[in-house]
Scaffold this motif. Sequence first.
Motif, PDB file in Angstrom:
ATOM      1  N   ALA A 156     -36.966  10.470  -2.277  1.00  0.00           N
ATOM      2  CA  ALA A 156     -35.791  11.200  -1.886  1.00  0.00           C
ATOM      3  C   ALA A 156     -36.156  12.569  -0.981  1.00  0.00           C
ATOM      4  O   ALA A 156     -37.269  13.139  -1.628  1.00  0.00           O
ATOM      5  N   LYS A 157     -35.619  12.839   0.171  1.00  0.00           N
ATOM      6  CA  LYS A 157     -35.983  14.003   0.783  1.00  0.00           C
ATOM      7  C   LYS A 157     -35.327  15.179  -0.068  1.00  0.00           C
ATOM      8  O   LYS A 157     -34.329  15.208  -0.713  1.00  0.00           O
ATOM      9  N   PHE A 158     -35.922  16.291   0.325  1.00  0.00           N
ATOM     10  CA  PHE A 158     -35.232  17.566  -0.179  1.00  0.00           C
ATOM     11  C   PHE A 158     -34.236  18.221   0.601  1.00  0.00           C
ATOM     12  O   PHE A 158     -34.489  18.555   1.848  1.00  0.00           O
ATOM     13  N   ASP A 159     -33.164  18.434   0.127  1.00  0.00           N
ATOM     14  CA  ASP A 159     -31.940  18.775   0.945  1.00  0.00           C
ATOM     15  C   ASP A 159     -32.068  20.533   0.951  1.00  0.00           C
ATOM     16  O   ASP A 159     -32.424  21.265  -0.228  1.00  0.00           O
ATOM     17  N   LYS A 160     -31.536  21.180   1.869  1.00  0.00           N
ATOM     18  CA  LYS A 160     -31.556  22.517   1.793  1.00  0.00           C
ATOM     19  C   LYS A 160     -30.246  22.903   0.758  1.00  0.00           C
ATOM     20  O   LYS A 160     -29.369  22.323   0.663  1.00  0.00           O
ATOM     21  N   GLN A 161     -30.602  24.051   0.150  1.00  0.00           N
ATOM     22  CA  GLN A 161     -29.683  24.379  -0.781  1.00  0.00           C
ATOM     23  C   GLN A 161     -28.405  24.871  -0.260  1.00  0.00           C
ATOM     24  O   GLN A 161     -27.133  24.596  -0.915  1.00  0.00           O
ATOM     25  N   GLN A 162     -28.306  25.184   0.874  1.00  0.00           N
ATOM     26  CA  GLN A 162     -27.157  25.676   1.837  1.00  0.00           C
ATOM     27  C   GLN A 162     -26.404  24.303   1.926  1.00  0.00           C
ATOM     28  O   GLN A 162     -25.184  24.286   1.631  1.00  0.00           O
ATOM     29  N   ASP A 163     -27.145  23.168   2.440  1.00  0.00           N
ATOM     30  CA  ASP A 163     -26.195  22.140   2.608  1.00  0.00           C
ATOM     31  C   ASP A 163     -25.768  21.516   1.312  1.00  0.00           C
ATOM     32  O   ASP A 163     -24.612  20.767   1.225  1.00  0.00           O
ATOM     33  N   VAL A 164     -26.659  21.527   0.149  1.00  0.00           N
ATOM     34  CA  VAL A 164     -26.152  21.128  -1.125  1.00  0.00           C
ATOM     35  C   VAL A 164     -24.844  21.872  -1.659  1.00  0.00           C
ATOM     36  O   VAL A 164     -23.894  21.199  -2.152  1.00  0.00           O
ATOM     37  N   TYR A 165     -25.047  22.906  -1.459  1.00  0.00           N
ATOM     38  CA  TYR A 165     -23.667  23.769  -1.841  1.00  0.00           C
ATOM     39  C   TYR A 165     -22.572  23.655  -0.805  1.00  0.00           C
ATOM     40  O   TYR A 165     -21.284  23.385  -1.537  1.00  0.00           O
ATOM     41  N   ASP A 166     -22.691  23.419   0.534  1.00  0.00           N
ATOM     42  CA  ASP A 166     -21.540  22.821   1.359  1.00  0.00           C
ATOM     43  C   ASP A 166     -21.030  21.636   0.565  1.00  0.00           C
ATOM     44  O   ASP A 166     -19.690  21.411   0.431  1.00  0.00           O
ATOM     45  N   ASP A 167     -21.811  20.667   0.133  1.00  0.00           N
ATOM     46  CA  ASP A 167     -21.197  19.555  -0.642  1.00  0.00           C
ATOM     47  C   ASP A 167     -20.632  19.800  -1.840  1.00  0.00           C
ATOM     48  O   ASP A 167     -19.560  18.949  -1.885  1.00  0.00           O
ATOM     49  N   PHE A 168     -20.970  20.497  -2.620  1.00  0.00           N
ATOM     50  CA  PHE A 168     -20.455  20.930  -3.828  1.00  0.00           C
ATOM     51  C   PHE A 168     -18.930  21.313  -3.589  1.00  0.00           C
ATOM     52  O   PHE A 168     -18.191  20.715  -4.306  1.00  0.00           O
ATOM     53  N   PHE A 169     -18.711  22.193  -2.493  1.00  0.00           N
ATOM     54  CA  PHE A 169     -17.339  22.657  -2.524  1.00  0.00           C
ATOM     55  C   PHE A 169     -16.365  21.396  -2.138  1.00  0.00           C
ATOM     56  O   PHE A 169     -15.215  21.469  -2.577  1.00  0.00           O
ATOM     57  N   LYS A 170     -17.011  20.473  -1.178  1.00  0.00           N
ATOM     58  CA  LYS A 170     -15.972  19.478  -0.827  1.00  0.00           C
ATOM     59  C   LYS A 170     -15.782  18.549  -1.902  1.00  0.00           C
ATOM     60  O   LYS A 170     -14.717  18.151  -1.970  1.00  0.00           O
ATOM     61  N   GLU A 171     -16.899  18.455  -2.649  1.00  0.00           N
ATOM     62  CA  GLU A 171     -16.639  17.604  -3.912  1.00  0.00           C
ATOM     63  C   GLU A 171     -15.573  18.035  -4.701  1.00  0.00           C
ATOM     64  O   GLU A 171     -14.760  17.373  -5.384  1.00  0.00           O
ATOM     65  N   LEU A 172     -15.766  19.224  -5.250  1.00  0.00           N
ATOM     66  CA  LEU A 172     -15.066  19.740  -6.216  1.00  0.00           C
ATOM     67  C   LEU A 172     -13.468  19.873  -5.484  1.00  0.00           C
ATOM     68  O   LEU A 172     -12.826  19.558  -6.325  1.00  0.00           O
ATOM     69  N   SER A 173     -13.323  20.163  -4.277  1.00  0.00           N
ATOM     70  CA  SER A 173     -11.951  20.086  -3.840  1.00  0.00           C
ATOM     71  C   SER A 173     -11.346  18.640  -3.941  1.00  0.00           C
ATOM     72  O   SER A 173     -10.070  18.494  -4.276  1.00  0.00           O
ATOM     73  N   ALA A 174     -12.324  17.798  -3.731  1.00  0.00           N
ATOM     74  CA  ALA A 174     -11.731  16.426  -3.326  1.00  0.00           C
ATOM     75  C   ALA A 174     -11.589  15.927  -4.877  1.00  0.00           C
ATOM     76  O   ALA A 174     -10.453  15.341  -5.241  1.00  0.00           O
ATOM     77  N   ALA A 175     -12.332  16.183  -5.777  1.00  0.00           N
ATOM     78  CA  ALA A 175     -12.295  15.657  -7.207  1.00  0.00           C
ATOM     79  C   ALA A 175     -11.002  16.251  -7.883  1.00  0.00           C
ATOM     80  O   ALA A 175     -10.256  15.688  -8.614  1.00  0.00           O
ATOM     81  N   SER A 176     -10.947  17.500  -7.566  1.00  0.00           N
ATOM     82  CA  SER A 176      -9.550  18.168  -8.265  1.00  0.00           C
ATOM     83  C   SER A 176      -8.150  17.505  -7.763  1.00  0.00           C
ATOM     84  O   SER A 176      -7.403  17.433  -8.674  1.00  0.00           O
ATOM     85  N   ALA A 177      -8.090  17.340  -6.525  1.00  0.00           N
ATOM     86  CA  ALA A 177      -7.045  16.757  -5.965  1.00  0.00           C
ATOM     87  C   ALA A 177      -6.824  15.316  -6.086  1.00  0.00           C
ATOM     88  O   ALA A 177      -5.662  14.950  -6.356  1.00  0.00           O
TER      89      ALA A 177
END
Length: 534
Positions: A156-177
């Motif tokens: 697996a490639k190493f993702d930039k932490q900034q990109d990981v955080y961007d996905d965190f926010f998308k995932e949490l919003s989508a999962a909550s909804a």
Amino acid sequence: MKKDINKLILIFLGLTLTLGSCKKFGDTNIDPTRSANIDPAIQLSTVQLRFSGDLNVNERTSFLMTLPLVQQIAGSYSNRWGGIYFKNPGAMGALWNDSYPNDIVNIIDAVNRTNGVENKTNLNAMCRIMKVYVFDRLTDLYGDLPYSEAGLGVNAKFDKQQDVYDDFFKELSAASAQLNPSKDVVKGDLFYNGNIAAWKKFANSLHLRLAMRLVKVDPAKAQKEAQAAFDAGVFASNADICKLQHEDIRNPYEGAGQGNIKGNAVSASFFNGGAVPGRFTTVFIDQLRSTNDPRLKYMARYYIDNSASVPKDRTDITDQIVPLQGYVGVKPGSYIYDAPYLNAVTITLPGGTTVSATNNDEKVQLANFLLRFNAPFLHQTYAEVEFLLAEATVRFGATFGGSASAHYAKGLEAACKQLNLFPDGPSIPQSEIDQFIQANQLTPGREIELINNQMWVTLLLNGPEAYANWRRTGYPALTPAVGVSETGESTTIPRRFEYPYTEEEQNKANFDVALQRMGGVDSWNGRVWWDVAK
């Protein structure tokens, strides 16, 4: 809860021999044995229980490293790695090496096999939230890491932490909804027993926590995400706290097929191997004492030091020692036998027994109720949420449901009252709490400092989160423990964990790309993306 955990342990025996076995085959991000027959609900439960029940991870990540790094505990020889800054690659690498072939593989597999499944939409949402939570503990300690390709059978490639955080926010919003009480009932959930409303609040409260990580690196995004989290609905009382109630079992190190993860591993780490339990630091005691914190007399206790004892069997000598010397902690970076070395005193216990209290006995410890093996692990508390809202209000304005002072006061009250969630924990009188709040108002110009000093106290025993919050805010203002007892390997408090050697060996091409982004040096004095120097 006990029935759920015991059932889980039986199933976990098989999981350890299958999903966990990928440790033996090359890169720890690869799962060559993934089964399509494992119930995703059991995978969720396993990851929940391992988070705070895996002694190998929690002893090294918390007791050896982060708790002494943030100067909450000191004194034990085992605290020297984080407290005096001696590099311990095994301690820094344990979370990575255990999480990827176990928790990461399980939770990614559970998410993938419930995606788009009509009768598993709530389970899928919970697994997505748990995936964010597990990955966040990793990325906040290490920085860039395998994320988008993790657990998929590739190097697996190493993702930039900034990109990981961007996905965190998308995932949490989508999962909550996505969570819907009219959809599937989730069984085996060890956090909320399948309560959909509670999971929504946890997703949004976690979203708030991660939003506030960005206050130094991207204030505008921090404000946007914090507002989105608040608007979606965060914790509103101590009844909303995300916790796992452990069983009264002293966890040994986990071995293949054993599944010994039912007790609180952070608690077990204080007593592992007959070691001297870490003491409260002078810094922590001074914080409580200087604010006349009513928790001091409940949380800080004196005990006869016995390496064979466990929390509920220790002899309490607080009432005899406090009148003689008050509350004496251990200096950060010191061992329990360092100055001040206290002469033995003879004390009489209730019932007339006379004992000699030695230097070790005269250094104040964490109360038994905090370290019981069946103590709950508090993943996120209402007090933390109120402190975050108080800080957000100071930084971004009054769009978070009240004034900063009002949120701060609610945080102080909630933090005091959450102690009664512990077995034999105290119920602090409301009059003492009210007096504490009245005497500790926010001071103009010092709001961020005061809020996060209290956050530091509230996050006791959640070492990784306390360490993350200290790095993002700079509070409390800790002085590096340099040359206090021994000369360590850093002149400043380290700010991240170095990657394990196994990753450089087994995933070198991708590791080298990440290393270049760090300037070619994998150093614990480097900083993760959101921890910019100010």
